[in-house]
Design an enzyme around this catalytic site. Structure first.
Site, PDB file in Angstrom:
ATOM      1  CD  GLU A 110      -3.173   0.153   0.598  1.00 48.80           C
ATOM      2  OE1 GLU A 110      -2.906   1.226  -0.017  1.00 48.80           O
ATOM      3  OE2 GLU A 110      -4.594  -0.189   0.650  1.00 48.80           O
ATOM      4  CG  ASP A 111      -0.935   4.551  -1.627  1.00 45.92           C
ATOM      5  OD1 ASP A 111      -1.644   3.932  -0.865  1.00 45.92           O
ATOM      6  OD2 ASP A 111      -1.455   5.409  -2.369  1.00 45.92           O
ATOM      7  CG  ASP A 114      -6.404   8.901   6.348  1.00 45.37           C
ATOM      8  OD1 ASP A 114      -6.202   9.001   7.577  1.00 45.37           O
ATOM      9  OD2 ASP A 114      -6.987   9.853   5.628  1.00 45.37           O
ATOM     10  CG  PHE A 163      -4.249  15.108   0.868  1.00 44.47           C
ATOM     11  CD1 PHE A 163      -5.063  14.131   0.867  1.00 44.47           C
ATOM     12  CD2 PHE A 163      -3.644  15.608  -0.379  1.00 44.47           C
ATOM     13  CE1 PHE A 163      -5.440  13.501  -0.027  1.00 44.47           C
ATOM     14  CE2 PHE A 163      -3.954  15.103  -1.392  1.00 44.47           C
ATOM     15  CZ  PHE A 163      -4.720  13.905  -1.393  1.00 44.47           C
ATOM     16  NE  ARG A 176      -2.095   8.738  -9.637  1.00 44.82           N
ATOM     17  CZ  ARG A 176      -2.913   8.312  -8.825  1.00 44.82           C
ATOM     18  NH1 ARG A 176      -2.284   7.681  -7.667  1.00 44.82           N
ATOM     19  NH2 ARG A 176      -4.371   8.297  -8.747  1.00 44.82           N
TER      20      ARG A 176
HETATM   21  P1  5GP Z   1      -8.177   4.768   3.990  1.00 45.79           P
HETATM   22  O1  5GP Z   1      -9.005   3.905   3.725  1.00 45.79           O
HETATM   23  O2  5GP Z   1      -7.059   4.276   5.081  1.00 45.79           O
HETATM   24  O3  5GP Z   1      -8.526   6.217   4.953  1.00 45.79           O
HETATM   25  O4  5GP Z   1      -7.449   5.580   3.135  1.00 45.79           O
HETATM   26  C1  5GP Z   1      -6.562   4.875   2.264  1.00 45.79           C
HETATM   27  C2  5GP Z   1      -6.300   5.459   0.861  1.00 45.79           C
HETATM   28  O5  5GP Z   1      -6.902   6.967   0.788  1.00 45.79           O
HETATM   29  C3  5GP Z   1      -5.041   5.510   0.239  1.00 45.79           C
HETATM   30  O6  5GP Z   1      -4.762   4.235  -0.384  1.00 45.79           O
HETATM   31  C4  5GP Z   1      -5.085   6.874  -0.403  1.00 45.79           C
HETATM   32  O7  5GP Z   1      -5.357   6.352  -1.930  1.00 45.79           O
HETATM   33  C5  5GP Z   1      -5.884   7.673   0.120  1.00 45.79           C
HETATM   34  N1  5GP Z   1      -5.501   8.673   0.843  1.00 45.79           N
HETATM   35  C6  5GP Z   1      -5.319   8.749   2.114  1.00 45.79           C
HETATM   36  N2  5GP Z   1      -4.521   9.784   2.762  1.00 45.79           N
HETATM   37  C7  5GP Z   1      -3.982  10.251   1.663  1.00 45.79           C
HETATM   38  C8  5GP Z   1      -3.171  11.306   1.618  1.00 45.79           C
HETATM   39  O8  5GP Z   1      -2.684  12.020   2.314  1.00 45.79           O
HETATM   40  N3  5GP Z   1      -2.901  11.647   0.070  1.00 45.79           N
HETATM   41  C9  5GP Z   1      -3.326  11.058  -0.904  1.00 45.79           C
HETATM   42  N4  5GP Z   1      -3.129  11.591  -2.199  1.00 45.79           N
HETATM   43  N5  5GP Z   1      -4.240   9.986  -0.726  1.00 45.79           N
HETATM   44  C10 5GP Z   1      -4.391   9.578   0.577  1.00 45.79           C
END
Ligand code: 5GP
Length: 190
Positions: A110-111, A114, A163, A176
């Site tokens: 995963e990148d 959050d 973010f 990206r």
């Molecule tokens: P979660 O479900 O954990 O809240 O969110 C995961 C997804 O939200 C990540 O795979 C990513 O695509 C997006 N995301 C969450 N935080 C960020 C951020 O700070 N920047 C970006 N570009 N995407 C985020």
């Protein structure tokens, strides 16, 4: 007549950024460290890396090349965010795996994690397919993720609740291709 794109002005890109949180060198050093951990943990086991499109493209490519062992790679695309900056909580599969993961050792790449909503959903989806194991690698983790029940085995960097873009992460599909992880200047959002 030959069509030519306007060249991207690097200074335009830079002026959109507020702060660099993680440099390219810090990313590659950390990936090297985590690769040694992964090599040790998966010694004698087959390993399938599952990258989550599109954000994990860069980290998957660099992690895979940093691993000094055989691996296989596959990809899933799921939707969790729209074009904004807050989690929608809605997850659906846009592209499924090509690989049957029954009996396989799967490491999800995963990148960023959050809220962990996307990850919890992904783990239960993959676990229902009968793999030998499903573990998680994430380049970045935000504070909210600490409250999650799901165990993340490999974390590149803990970052503040801001973010971020770059190294695969987008804002409205842009940024990206930045080599670093950065926050955006406020004018970009307005
Ligand atoms: P979660 O479900 O954990 O809240 O969110 C995961 C997804 O939200 C990540 O795979 C990513 O695509 C997006 N995301 C969450 N935080 C960020 C951020 O700070 N920047 C970006 N570009 N995407 C985020």
């Amino acid at each position: 007549m030959v069509w030519q794109a306007d060249p991207v002005d690097a200074s335009d890109l830079e002026s959109d950024l507020a702060k660099t949180l993680i440099t390219p060198e810090e990313i590659s050093d950390r990936l090297a460290e985590l690769s040694r951990d992964i090599e040790r943990d998966y010694e004698g086991k087959d390993l399938l890396l599952v990258g989550v499109l599109k954000g994990a493209v860069m980290v998957m490519a660099d992690l895979a090349r940093s691993l000094d062992r055989h691996i296989e790679m596959d990809w899933m695309a799921i939707s969790s965010y729209g074009s904004g900056t807050t989690s929608s909580g809605v997850v659906r599969i846009l592209k499924d795996l090509d690989t049957d993961i029954t009996g396989r050792h799967v490491l999800v790449v995963e990148d960023i994690v959050d809220t962990g909503l996307t990850l919890s959903w992904l783990i239960s989806n993959l676990s229902s397919r009968g793999p030998a194991s499903v573990e998680i690698f994430t380049l970045l983790r935000k504070p909210d993720a600490q409250r999650m029940q799901v165990k993340v085995n490999y974390v590149g960097f803990e970052i503040p609740d801001e973010f971020v873009v770059g190294y695969g992460l987008d804002y409205d599909q842009r940024y990206r291709n930045l080599r670093q992880i950065a926050t955006l200047a406020s004018h970009v959002y307005s």
